[in-house]
Design an enzyme around this catalytic site. Structure first.
Site, PDB file in Angstrom:
ATOM      1  N   GLU A  49     -54.111 109.937 -13.102  1.00  0.00           N
ATOM      2  CA  GLU A  49     -55.536 109.891 -13.495  1.00  0.00           C
ATOM      3  C   GLU A  49     -55.944 108.440 -13.254  1.00  0.00           C
ATOM      4  O   GLU A  49     -55.582 107.576 -13.891  1.00  0.00           O
ATOM      5  CB  GLU A  49     -55.400 110.078 -15.076  1.00  0.00           C
ATOM      6  CG  GLU A  49     -55.122 111.705 -15.521  1.00  0.00           C
ATOM      7  CD  GLU A  49     -54.982 111.800 -16.722  1.00  0.00           C
ATOM      8  OE1 GLU A  49     -55.654 112.456 -17.551  1.00  0.00           O
ATOM      9  OE2 GLU A  49     -54.284 110.754 -17.680  1.00  0.00           O
ATOM     10  N   ASP A  88     -50.008 109.424 -15.994  1.00  0.00           N
ATOM     11  CA  ASP A  88     -51.171 109.488 -17.019  1.00  0.00           C
ATOM     12  C   ASP A  88     -51.660 108.152 -17.206  1.00  0.00           C
ATOM     13  O   ASP A  88     -51.087 107.150 -17.187  1.00  0.00           O
ATOM     14  CB  ASP A  88     -50.403 110.133 -18.383  1.00  0.00           C
ATOM     15  CG  ASP A  88     -51.388 109.999 -19.627  1.00  0.00           C
ATOM     16  OD1 ASP A  88     -51.983 111.082 -19.612  1.00  0.00           O
ATOM     17  OD2 ASP A  88     -51.367 109.346 -20.404  1.00  0.00           O
TER      18      ASP A  88
END
Length: 641
Positions: free
Chosen positions: A358, A327
């Site tokens: 990400e 993340d």
């Protein structure tokens, strides 16, 4: 949280105090337990022992100060199941803390537990291993609670929304609908949204609570609300392992969604044990907030990087996790991500564990000197086997995720043909907005837990008067959904889909359901039946993809297979793939997003239709004078020579 002079946490501090051992925490055997805590500036550390996670302390002992800021104590006897915490004194201030390195904890993670991990293994776990690799990586993003919360899942009520839903079978040995669905769909990996211990749900509360879980409390132990007994630290471990074992048994590898960029609160176990060290601050001493969650972990500092690396390796070894999705990876560093990649490869073999994330962050964050953020712009510095989510492909196909009514290629967007063709080659061509080293670095997707589901986004873009209708099937949206899937399933790179995308998952227009009710977030298994046509189409696309080696290849030179790209008009493009078929055949692929048939003349030869807007796994000879292929509205076609 104690505000300290953060500027002293420099390279000299790290050289003095960095500890590279992997034995922090409580290491338990039947004969003894060794407690170790890294607290370099503490003047004293005291251990407290408890019979359970709510009882008063029955004993306390002082730890001894050692090298590199490590405090330790060895206690004889079998302490498995004993709970503990610490009081740490720094600069005259004493604070209670759970163990940030703990492998087990009680309810809500507030009190750590000593655990002999060998006693938490389910039967046969020592023989558990990942299923064999398949020709392609097809990753299915899944939330533990969403998976089985619906009564139609076939899971008994006491196991719905829990780890046990994955391993449960009825008396005849049959799997519930949800697991059977995963198996029949053909995905190769399940990416589990956070399963570590997170802080936003009361583990002792009722089952109506919900959160995605992007708010870590204890990084190295499972979330208690997914277990049948959150007060017993061993139960959550065993049931989590059972889940992973069950997925492996059914031919599916397991990816763990990890959130090492921030914690639930800056007043964390990490900060209570080493005040100020683990968090980034601006020059004025204020906490940075590149995560948008109130704090940023200070990746780039020696013990922060060690903590993250050791945590990843722990989950891979102890829980048999097959990959990691990071993340807000843009808050971590290129150096750390490459270090993790190399460590996983050294232990498990090159590329055996998936690693992707990400490549962005919510806002700026102060980086440590001589480090680079693991952002999209720095993809050339990342190992070729570290992937990133390609938001450019996502937005080109379905429309901007932050502007609900802005259409994409499949819903009438204009000027997107060239972008779509860049996506086809995994962005390895001479144009495009970024330059990966290989298409192994690209994760193609059109929906994930964030923002609107694909179906809800298409409904928003439909242009129909009045409020969008999410519940019912519509021919135009169904065709757009199929075409969107067809496009990213024929792009080079890794493939990723949100759970339920294959049956038009809706959250009734809720674009940020991170704490919405489980009734909004759950997988509606009745919808899987009512949208069976769409589900079958995804199932066929998965089979088709696995049969086309020219699209599955991940090497840098793979993009050279993509030739003869054409934009005929807005909404219609084509390309060819050299040696793309199962025996090296040439492929011809067309995307037609407009509202009427479009005819394209093919090169000479006997072409076979492998996929169209109705059937994505077929062998049907093209019968046409002059080799004209008529592509129906809002559909794609893949032909094989």
């Amino acid at each position: 949280m104690i505000v300290t002079d953060h500027k002293r946490f420099n390279k000299e501090f790290d050289r003095r105090y960095a500890y590279d051992g992997c034995d922090l925490g409580a290491t338990c055997t039947p004969e003894r337990t060794v407690f170790k805590l890294w607290s370099p500036e503490a003047s004293g550390v005291e251990l407290f022992l408890y019979e359970n996670d709510t009882a008063p302390a029955y004993g306390h002992r002082l730890l001894y100060s050692g090298d590199q800021g490590v405090w330790s104590l060895t206690l004889a006897g079998d302490l498995h199941g004993v709970y503990y915490d610490y009081e740490v004194t720094v600069d005259g201030v004493t604070r209670r803390t759970a163990d940030p390195y703990a492998a087990a904890a009680g309810c809500n993670g507030a009190r750590s537990m000593v655990v002999d991990l060998s006693r938490t293994d389910p039967e046969g776990f020592d023989q558990d291993c990942a299923p064999p690799k398949q020709p392609e990586n097809i990753i299915y993003e899944l939330h533990v609670k969403d998976f089985s919360y619906d009564p139609e899942s076939g899971v008994p009520e006491e196991y719905r929304g829990k780890f046990k839903a994955f391993s449960w079978k009825d008396k005849k040995g049959r799997l519930p609908l949800c697991m059977e669905h995963l198996k029949s769909l053909g995905v190769t990996h399940v990416q589990l949204m956070p399963i570590y211990d997170f802080g936003s749900v009361d583990e002792g509360g009722d089952g109506k609570q919900f959160n995605w879980g992007y708010d870590p409390m204890n990084y190295n132990l499972p979330e208690g609300s997914y277990s049948t007994d959150p007060s017993d630290g061993a139960v959550r471990i065993r049931e989590c392992k059972e889940m992973i074992q069950a997925l492996h048994r059914n031919g599916i590898r397991v990816v763990m969604d990890v959130v090492y960029n921030h914690t639930y609160a800056a007043d964390s176990w990490l900060d209570r044990s080493a005040p100020g060290y683990y968090y980034r601050r601006w020059a004025d001493g204020s906490l940075s907030n590149g995560s948008g969650c109130g704090n940023d972990i200070a990746a780039g500092r020696a013990m922060v990087d060690n903590y993250i690396l050791h945590s990843v390796m722990y989950w891979a070894k102890e829980y048999h996790i097959d990959g990691f999705r990071f993340d807000l990876m843009g808050l971590l560093t290129v150096e750390l991500m490459n270090r993790i990649r190399y460590a996983l490869d050294a232990v498990f073999g090159p590329g055996e564990k998936l690693l992707y994330g990400e490549p962005w962050r919510a806002a700026d964050s102060p980086m440590e000197a001589n480090t680079a953020p693991a952002m999209k712009d720095n993809i050339q510095q990342l190992d070729p086997n570290i992937g990133i989510f390609c938001d450019t492909t996502r937005d080109a196909i379905k429309g901007d995720c932050f502007h609900a009514e802005q259409p994409g290629f499949v819903s009438g967007g204009v000027g997107l043909g060239e972008t779509i063709l860049c996506a086809v080659s995994g962005w390895m061509g001479d144009v495009g907005d970024f330059r990966p080293r290989a298409c192994s670095q690209v994760v193609n997707y059109i929906s994930a837990h964030d923002n609107f589901t694909l179906w809800d986004k298409l409904a928003q873009c439909s242009g129909k008067a009045g409020a969008p209708s999410y519940q019912h099937s519509r021919a135009d949206l169904l065709a757009q959904n199929k075409l969107a899937a067809f496009i990213y399933f024929t792009c080079q790179g890794n493939l990723f889909l949100q759970a339920g995308e294959e049956f038009a998952r809706t959250k009734l227009g809720d674009h940020n359901s991170y704490k919405s009710s489980p009734d909004i977030n759950k997988l509606d298994w009745h919808r899987a039946w009512t949208f069976g046509e769409l589900t079958d189409y995804y199932r066929q696309l998965i089979r088709l993809r696995k049969s086309l080696p020219g699209l599955c290849e991940k090497k840098p030179e793979a993009a050279k297979r993509i030739v003869e790209t054409n934009v005929y008009r807005d909404g219609v493009v084509s390309f060819q793939v050299e040696e793309g078929g199962p025996r090296g055949e040439r492929l011809f692929v067309v995307y037609n997003a407009i509202e009427y048939d479009y005819a394209i003349q093919l090169p000479s030869g006997r072409w076979t239709i492998r996929a169209d807007g109705v059937n994505a796994d077929q062998y049907k000879p093209l019968i046409s004078e002059g080799n004209w292929a008529k592509v129906h509205p809002r559909s794609g076609m893949l032909l094989q020579l």
